[in-house]
Scaffold this motif. Structure first.
Motif, short mmCIF file in Angstrom:
data_model
loop_
_atom_site.label_atom_id
_atom_site.label_comp_id
_atom_site.label_asym_id
_atom_site.label_seq_id
_atom_site.Cartn_x
_atom_site.Cartn_y
_atom_site.Cartn_z
N GLY A 46 7.25 -20.04 40.59
CA GLY A 46 6.82 -21.36 40.13
C GLY A 46 7.36 -21.78 38.78
N LEU A 47 8.23 -20.98 38.16
CA LEU A 47 8.77 -21.32 36.85
C LEU A 47 10.17 -21.91 36.97
CD1 LEU A 47 7.78 -18.23 34.68
CD2 LEU A 47 6.56 -20.40 34.95
N ARG A 48 10.48 -22.85 36.08
CA ARG A 48 11.84 -23.36 35.99
C ARG A 48 12.72 -22.31 35.30
NH1 ARG A 48 9.36 -28.10 33.05
NH2 ARG A 48 10.06 -26.69 31.45
N GLN A 49 14.01 -22.47 35.44
CA GLN A 49 14.96 -21.51 34.88
C GLN A 49 14.75 -21.29 33.38
OE1 GLN A 49 16.38 -19.15 36.36
NE2 GLN A 49 18.24 -20.02 37.20
N VAL A 50 14.56 -22.35 32.63
CA VAL A 50 14.39 -22.21 31.18
C VAL A 50 13.13 -21.40 30.86
CG1 VAL A 50 13.17 -24.40 30.75
CG2 VAL A 50 14.58 -23.39 28.95
N GLN A 51 12.07 -21.59 31.62
CA GLN A 51 10.84 -20.83 31.41
C GLN A 51 11.04 -19.35 31.74
OE1 GLN A 51 8.65 -23.46 34.04
NE2 GLN A 51 7.27 -24.01 32.36
N ARG A 52 11.82 -19.08 32.75
CA ARG A 52 12.14 -17.69 33.10
C ARG A 52 12.91 -17.03 31.97
NH1 ARG A 52 13.90 -18.28 39.46
NH2 ARG A 52 11.96 -19.29 40.11
N HIS A 53 13.90 -17.74 31.46
CA HIS A 53 14.71 -17.18 30.37
C HIS A 53 13.85 -16.95 29.13
CE1 HIS A 53 18.91 -18.38 32.05
NE2 HIS A 53 18.12 -17.86 32.97
N GLN A 54 12.92 -17.84 28.87
CA GLN A 54 12.02 -17.65 27.73
C GLN A 54 11.20 -16.38 27.89
OE1 GLN A 54 10.09 -21.48 27.91
NE2 GLN A 54 11.44 -22.37 26.34
N LYS A 55 10.76 -16.09 29.11
CA LYS A 55 10.02 -14.85 29.38
C LYS A 55 10.89 -13.63 29.10
CE LYS A 55 6.36 -15.84 32.67
NZ LYS A 55 5.32 -15.14 31.95
N VAL A 56 12.15 -13.70 29.51
CA VAL A 56 13.08 -12.59 29.27
C VAL A 56 13.30 -12.41 27.77
CG1 VAL A 56 15.44 -11.77 29.60
CG2 VAL A 56 14.20 -12.77 31.52
N TYR A 57 13.55 -13.52 27.06
CA TYR A 57 13.77 -13.43 25.61
C TYR A 57 12.56 -12.84 24.91
CZ TYR A 57 17.57 -16.77 26.61
OH TYR A 57 18.67 -17.40 27.12
N ALA A 58 11.36 -13.24 25.33
CA ALA A 58 10.13 -12.71 24.74
C ALA A 58 10.02 -11.21 24.99
CB ALA A 58 8.92 -13.45 25.28
N ALA A 59 10.36 -10.78 26.20
CA ALA A 59 10.29 -9.35 26.52
C ALA A 59 11.31 -8.55 25.70
CB ALA A 59 10.52 -9.13 28.01
N LEU A 60 12.48 -9.14 25.47
CA LEU A 60 13.51 -8.45 24.69
C LEU A 60 13.18 -8.42 23.20
CD1 LEU A 60 16.73 -9.78 26.45
CD2 LEU A 60 15.83 -7.45 26.53
N GLY A 61 12.48 -9.43 22.72
CA GLY A 61 12.06 -9.47 21.32
C GLY A 61 13.21 -9.26 20.35
N GLU A 62 13.05 -8.31 19.44
CA GLU A 62 14.04 -8.06 18.39
C GLU A 62 15.34 -7.46 18.91
OE1 GLU A 62 12.57 -6.18 14.89
OE2 GLU A 62 10.78 -7.43 14.84
N LEU A 63 15.35 -6.98 20.13
CA LEU A 63 16.61 -6.49 20.71
C LEU A 63 17.66 -7.59 20.78
CD1 LEU A 63 15.67 -4.18 23.74
CD2 LEU A 63 16.81 -3.53 21.62
N MET A 64 17.20 -8.84 20.88
CA MET A 64 18.12 -9.97 20.96
C MET A 64 19.05 -10.02 19.75
SD MET A 64 17.69 -11.79 23.77
CE MET A 64 18.41 -13.35 23.33
#
Length: 100
Positions: A46-64
């Motif tokens: 149910g999430l749009r692509q940008v929302q999915r990417h935001q979830k991934v970025y949040a999970a990666l945190g400082e690794l980004m």
């Protein structure tokens, strides 16, 4: 080493399918700088692509902060079941300060 860190961080999204590829050889920034990730998770339902990417970025945190680029291909389980294809990544066209 970085691939394992990324994979460990993304387990928070409980993937049902996970692929990671180091694509640094296609770029001019050196080892472990560019990655391609295919991530299938019910967390994306149910999430749009940008929302999915935001979830991934949040999970990666400082690794980004520790790599240059990540190509994300995110799917819900139903989308993956229907799709199961991921586009090939393009080769780097240069333009980096490292190219000069």
């Amino acid at each position: 080493m970085m691939m394992q860190k990324i994979e460990a961080a993304l387990t928070a999204l409980k993937p049902v399918e996970f692929q990671i590829e180091d694509e640094s050889h296609m770029h001019s920034r050196g080892a472990e700088s560019h990655f391609k990730v295919v991530l299938v998770s019910e967390a994306f339902n149910g999430l749009r692509q940008v929302q999915r990417h935001q979830k991934v970025y949040a999970a990666l945190g400082e690794l980004m902060q520790q790599f240059h680029a990540i190509a994300l291909h995110t799917f819900s389980p139903e989308e993956w079941q229907a799709e199961q294809t991921v586009p090939a990544s393009p080769h780097c066209r240069g333009g980096s300060l490292h190219d000069k």
